[in-house]
Design a protein around this motif. Structure first.
Motif, PDB file in Angstrom:
ATOM      1  N   GLN A   1       5.090   2.155  -7.179  1.00 52.42           N
ATOM      2  CA  GLN A   1       4.928   3.846  -6.931  1.00 52.42           C
ATOM      3  C   GLN A   1       4.822   4.766  -7.969  1.00 52.42           C
ATOM      4  O   GLN A   1       4.138   6.216  -7.478  1.00 52.42           O
ATOM      5  CB  GLN A   1       6.143   4.359  -5.483  1.00 52.42           C
ATOM      6  CG  GLN A   1       5.854   4.930  -4.979  1.00 52.42           C
ATOM      7  CD  GLN A   1       6.423   5.937  -4.289  1.00 52.42           C
ATOM      8  OE1 GLN A   1       8.046   5.459  -3.696  1.00 52.42           O
ATOM      9  NE2 GLN A   1       6.158   6.342  -3.063  1.00 52.42           N
ATOM     10  N   ALA A   2       6.260   4.840  -8.339  1.00 54.09           N
ATOM     11  CA  ALA A   2       6.033   5.825  -9.757  1.00 54.09           C
ATOM     12  C   ALA A   2       4.892   6.040 -10.614  1.00 54.09           C
ATOM     13  O   ALA A   2       4.647   7.086 -11.092  1.00 54.09           O
ATOM     14  CB  ALA A   2       7.806   5.964 -10.143  1.00 54.09           C
ATOM     15  N   TYR A   3       4.764   4.820 -11.141  1.00 52.01           N
ATOM     16  CA  TYR A   3       3.452   4.797 -11.938  1.00 52.01           C
ATOM     17  C   TYR A   3       2.733   5.121 -11.863  1.00 52.01           C
ATOM     18  O   TYR A   3       2.129   5.776 -12.080  1.00 52.01           O
ATOM     19  CB  TYR A   3       4.142   2.986 -12.362  1.00 52.01           C
ATOM     20  CG  TYR A   3       2.414   2.429 -13.342  1.00 52.01           C
ATOM     21  CD1 TYR A   3       2.391   2.483 -14.188  1.00 52.01           C
ATOM     22  CD2 TYR A   3       1.756   2.101 -12.986  1.00 52.01           C
ATOM     23  CE1 TYR A   3       1.560   1.851 -14.907  1.00 52.01           C
ATOM     24  CE2 TYR A   3       0.299   1.071 -13.319  1.00 52.01           C
ATOM     25  CZ  TYR A   3       0.802   1.479 -14.653  1.00 52.01           C
ATOM     26  OH  TYR A   3      -0.273   0.739 -15.251  1.00 52.01           O
ATOM     27  N   PHE A   4       2.013   4.441 -10.369  1.00 55.13           N
ATOM     28  CA  PHE A   4       0.240   4.724  -9.925  1.00 55.13           C
ATOM     29  C   PHE A   4       0.541   6.701  -9.562  1.00 55.13           C
ATOM     30  O   PHE A   4       0.019   7.273  -9.209  1.00 55.13           O
ATOM     31  CB  PHE A   4       0.257   4.257  -8.657  1.00 55.13           C
ATOM     32  CG  PHE A   4       0.062   2.568  -9.268  1.00 55.13           C
ATOM     33  CD1 PHE A   4      -1.314   2.595 -10.083  1.00 55.13           C
ATOM     34  CD2 PHE A   4       0.364   1.370  -8.867  1.00 55.13           C
ATOM     35  CE1 PHE A   4      -2.157   1.588 -10.122  1.00 55.13           C
ATOM     36  CE2 PHE A   4      -0.123   0.574  -9.726  1.00 55.13           C
ATOM     37  CZ  PHE A   4      -1.066   0.480 -10.063  1.00 55.13           C
ATOM     38  N   CYS A   5       1.260   7.220  -9.506  1.00 52.83           N
ATOM     39  CA  CYS A   5       2.120   9.281  -9.055  1.00 52.83           C
ATOM     40  C   CYS A   5       1.686   9.577 -10.140  1.00 52.83           C
ATOM     41  O   CYS A   5       0.565  10.550 -10.200  1.00 52.83           O
ATOM     42  CB  CYS A   5       3.728   9.126  -8.299  1.00 52.83           C
ATOM     43  SG  CYS A   5       4.123  10.939  -7.483  1.00 52.83           S
ATOM     44  N   ILE A   6       2.203   8.652 -11.065  1.00 53.93           N
ATOM     45  CA  ILE A   6       2.552   9.758 -12.480  1.00 53.93           C
ATOM     46  C   ILE A   6       0.798   9.738 -12.938  1.00 53.93           C
ATOM     47  O   ILE A   6       0.246  10.389 -13.277  1.00 53.93           O
ATOM     48  CB  ILE A   6       3.672   8.873 -13.481  1.00 53.93           C
ATOM     49  CG1 ILE A   6       4.584   9.356 -13.163  1.00 53.93           C
ATOM     50  CG2 ILE A   6       2.634   9.175 -15.350  1.00 53.93           C
ATOM     51  CD1 ILE A   6       5.411   8.593 -14.254  1.00 53.93           C
ATOM     52  N   LEU A   7      -0.005   8.387 -12.906  1.00 53.93           N
ATOM     53  CA  LEU A   7      -1.246   7.592 -13.008  1.00 53.93           C
ATOM     54  C   LEU A   7      -2.006   8.731 -12.473  1.00 53.93           C
ATOM     55  O   LEU A   7      -3.057   9.335 -12.416  1.00 53.93           O
ATOM     56  CB  LEU A   7      -1.886   6.844 -13.480  1.00 53.93           C
ATOM     57  CG  LEU A   7      -0.898   5.656 -14.191  1.00 53.93           C
ATOM     58  CD1 LEU A   7      -1.246   4.373 -14.763  1.00 53.93           C
ATOM     59  CD2 LEU A   7      -0.630   6.368 -15.061  1.00 53.93           C
ATOM     60  N   GLY A   8      -2.038   8.933 -10.867  1.00 58.96           N
ATOM     61  CA  GLY A   8      -2.429  10.132 -10.228  1.00 58.96           C
ATOM     62  C   GLY A   8      -2.584  11.283 -10.081  1.00 58.96           C
ATOM     63  O   GLY A   8      -3.069  11.968  -9.554  1.00 58.96           O
TER      64      GLY A   8
ATOM     65  N   ALA B   1       0.904  -1.406   0.002  1.00 57.67           N
ATOM     66  CA  ALA B   1       0.086  -0.057   0.158  1.00 57.67           C
ATOM     67  C   ALA B   1       0.998   1.171   0.130  1.00 57.67           C
ATOM     68  O   ALA B   1       1.023   2.059  -0.984  1.00 57.67           O
ATOM     69  CB  ALA B   1      -0.879  -0.256   1.688  1.00 57.67           C
ATOM     70  N   ALA B   2       2.012   0.775   1.031  1.00 54.49           N
ATOM     71  CA  ALA B   2       2.837   2.439   0.946  1.00 54.49           C
ATOM     72  C   ALA B   2       3.525   2.317  -0.674  1.00 54.49           C
ATOM     73  O   ALA B   2       3.472   3.836  -0.814  1.00 54.49           O
ATOM     74  CB  ALA B   2       3.639   2.444   1.564  1.00 54.49           C
ATOM     75  N   SER B   3       3.754   1.487  -1.105  1.00 54.94           N
ATOM     76  CA  SER B   3       4.732   1.197  -2.634  1.00 54.94           C
ATOM     77  C   SER B   3       3.726   1.988  -3.784  1.00 54.94           C
ATOM     78  O   SER B   3       4.596   3.017  -4.424  1.00 54.94           O
ATOM     79  CB  SER B   3       4.734   0.410  -2.586  1.00 54.94           C
ATOM     80  OG  SER B   3       3.626   0.174  -3.735  1.00 54.94           O
ATOM     81  N   THR B   4       2.116   2.616  -3.565  1.00 58.26           N
ATOM     82  CA  THR B   4       1.354   3.473  -4.169  1.00 58.26           C
ATOM     83  C   THR B   4       1.120   4.364  -4.042  1.00 58.26           C
ATOM     84  O   THR B   4       0.858   5.545  -4.705  1.00 58.26           O
ATOM     85  CB  THR B   4       0.506   2.473  -5.167  1.00 58.26           C
ATOM     86  OG1 THR B   4      -0.186   2.363  -3.780  1.00 58.26           O
ATOM     87  CG2 THR B   4       1.276   1.358  -5.104  1.00 58.26           C
ATOM     88  N   ALA B   5       1.928   5.375  -2.829  1.00 56.00           N
ATOM     89  CA  ALA B   5       1.605   6.654  -2.786  1.00 56.00           C
ATOM     90  C   ALA B   5       2.221   7.247  -2.412  1.00 56.00           C
ATOM     91  O   ALA B   5       3.747   6.866  -2.584  1.00 56.00           O
ATOM     92  CB  ALA B   5       1.060   5.902  -1.552  1.00 56.00           C
ATOM     93  N   CYS B   6       2.471   8.293  -3.068  1.00 60.47           N
ATOM     94  CA  CYS B   6       3.526   9.579  -3.171  1.00 60.47           C
ATOM     95  C   CYS B   6       2.948  10.865  -3.127  1.00 60.47           C
ATOM     96  O   CYS B   6       1.980  11.220  -2.687  1.00 60.47           O
ATOM     97  CB  CYS B   6       3.704   9.565  -4.654  1.00 60.47           C
ATOM     98  SG  CYS B   6       2.438  10.316  -6.149  1.00 60.47           S
ATOM     99  N   SER B   7       3.851  11.313  -2.007  1.00 63.56           N
ATOM    100  CA  SER B   7       3.731  12.803  -1.170  1.00 63.56           C
ATOM    101  C   SER B   7       4.875  13.800  -1.575  1.00 63.56           C
ATOM    102  O   SER B   7       5.947  13.162  -2.308  1.00 63.56           O
ATOM    103  CB  SER B   7       3.281  12.430   0.360  1.00 63.56           C
ATOM    104  OG  SER B   7       4.315  11.870   0.588  1.00 63.56           O
ATOM    105  N   GLN B   8       4.197  15.545  -1.360  1.00 65.30           N
ATOM    106  CA  GLN B   8       5.792  16.158  -1.881  1.00 65.30           C
ATOM    107  C   GLN B   8       6.499  16.207  -0.509  1.00 65.30           C
ATOM    108  O   GLN B   8       5.846  16.252   0.518  1.00 65.30           O
ATOM    109  CB  GLN B   8       4.768  17.284  -1.662  1.00 65.30           C
ATOM    110  CG  GLN B   8       3.282  17.501  -2.977  1.00 65.30           C
ATOM    111  CD  GLN B   8       3.063  18.859  -2.571  1.00 65.30           C
ATOM    112  OE1 GLN B   8       3.359  19.853  -2.597  1.00 65.30           O
ATOM    113  NE2 GLN B   8       1.741  18.965  -3.714  1.00 65.30           N
TER     114      GLN B   8
END
Length: 472
Positions: free
Chosen positions: A57-64, A32-39
């Protein structure tokens, strides 16, 4: 276009000991943590190896969060990443049968699951290459966005022979986009020539302004009138900073010779490093050079004009933005506001066409003087925000050459799990007339390019034209 950085084989070998066994299965919490990205909330911690979890994480960060993430075909990212992975395997002579691209359906989560499964099976066969393969895979996915303000910042670990200093001592090479596009010359016009020599290897080798560069590392800088990849060697980024061999022509004497420039530290002219410099020209023109839109730089420009104005009547302002790689959009808006009020300086738009207008700050006192802005192919990002606003709003005129076309939108940084930073725009930039500037640039009102003969003679035709216009 952005050239993203790669880790060398030397660095991969240093990390090999940590990558000799297959990665253990992830817990639900780590997944779960791997798909979250924060500033980022401060300086990142020590960088750790890039893993498939970081790529996820980067993949879902880009998509989101990316500008067009909601409409992006995620298969393009995964395909680009897998292409890079297989190419790296081939370069190392280590191809494996498991490295076969899985079928993708367009379902983002399902496609990631099959990609990850294949990726793990592949990298398990070459554990000593695991870190290097992760790096090139993630780099390629970010590069697939085709966005000049999207990048993955990593590489805090340097190989022992890596040079990280002031460079070759060459100044701006005319008609070539500068370092702000990270090693890619983009649009360039022949000939390639030196405009300034800052010191270091270039000075030691006897280079002079106006010297034409006929070959870079044995390859012509232009092929059929188009910029060749060889030019990129003059704009090194980690880890490409290495000696470069040039073949030169000095037109005034007809001399041809070759030199090898080795990057290194050298004493810089402290005055030339100042963000804002100013002087009085022709007794009535405020000349101000601005090298970047750094914090408080707009106020420094306005204070410089005010100082030059004391005790005399000025005929106008010549604002030199050549070589200005950009910076803060807020500073660009503030500086525009000193020359025009009650206007929109730019728009920031989402992929579905919803736009926020960036308006002038009408609390800024108007300069109330004619304005000429000097531009070139190294005026990028916030510099193009300012230049397009000046032109569209008729706050002044542009003199020189077209700007870089490197203004997709303000980038937002996101911290990844290995303490590297992923950055990209959430919105794209449009000019005051809602025109696209990215990849196109802003055309000058008066096209005045520099020639090798001008550089050799110390002439500045663009500045001369600006002064003439201000005196009319």
């Amino acid at each position: 276009m952005t050239v993203l950085r790669t880790v060398t084989a030397g660095l991969a070998l240093l990390l090999a000991a940590a990558c000799t066994a297959p990665a253990p299965p992830r817990s639900q919490a780590s997944a779960a943590a791997s798909t979250a990205c924060s500033q980022p909330q401060g300086p990142p911690g020590a960088e750790t190896p890039t893993t498939i979890d970081v790529i996820e994480q980067a993949y879902f960060c880009i998509l989101g969060n990316y500008y067009s993430g909601a409409t992006l075909d995620a298969r393009a990212l995964l395909t680009a990443g897998f292409v890079a992975l297989t190419q790296e395997l081939n370069r190392d002579g280590r191809d494996v049968p498991e490295a076969t691209m899985p079928a993708l359906t367009g379902d983002r989560k399902a496609d990631w699951a099959v990609f990850e499964t294949t990726y793990r099976k592949t990298t398990d066969q070459v554990p000593d290459l695991r870190d290097k393969l992760a790096v090139v895979t993630l780099e390629a996915m970010v590069a697939a966005l085709g966005d000049n303000h999207a990048r993955w910042a990593q590489g805090s670990k340097r190989p022992p022979d890596y040079y990280d200093g002031d460079g070759y001592g060459l100044g701006l090479l005319a008609n070539v986009e500068g370092p702000q596009v990270e090693g890619n010359p983009g649009v360039a016009l022949p000939p390639l020539f030196v405009t300034t020599v800052l010191g270091g290897a270039a000075q030691a080798a006897g280079l002079r302004p106006g010297d034409i560069i006929e070959a870079v590392n044995g390859s012509a800088p232009f092929v059929d009138g188009k910029a060749a990849p060889s030019i990129a060697a003059l704009y090194p980024r980690y880890p490409e900073a290495r000696p470069v061999r040039l073949r030169l022509l000095r037109q005034s004497t007809g001399r041809r010779w070759s030199v090898t420039l080795k990057p290194g530290l050298y004493q810089r002219d402290l005055a030339a490093l100042q963000v804002v410099q100013s002087k009085l020209l022709d007794d009535d023109i405020a000349y101000v050079r601005m090298r970047g839109f750094a914090p408080d730089s707009a106020d420094r420009v306005l204070k410089a004009i005010s100082r030059l104005r004391k005790g005399r009547t000025l005929s106008g302002v010549a604002l030199d933005l050549r070589g200005n790689g950009g910076g803060s959009p807020a500073e660009a808006t503030r500086l525009v506001s000193a020359f025009v009020h009650g206007k929109v300086t730019a728009y920031l738009c989402t992929v579905d066409g919803k736009c926020e207008a960036l308006r002038t700050d009408d609390t800024v006192e108007l300069v109330d003087l004619p304005l000429m802005v000097l531009t070139d192919r190294s005026c990028a990002s916030a510099c193009e925000h300012f230049s397009s606003a000046v032109k569209d709003l008729r706050a002044g005129r542009l003199v020189g050459t077209r700007t870089a076309g490197v203004i997709s939108g303000p980038a937002q940084a996101y911290l990844l799990g290995n303490n590297t930073t992923l950055g990209f725009p959430a919105r794209h930039h449009l000019g005051p007339d809602r025109e696209v500037i990215d990849r196109i640039g802003v055309a000058p009102d008066h096209h005045v390019p520099l020639t090798p003969k001008d550089a050799a003679a110390g002439r500045d035709p663009a500045l001369a034209k600006a002064l003439t216009l201000l005196h009319k």
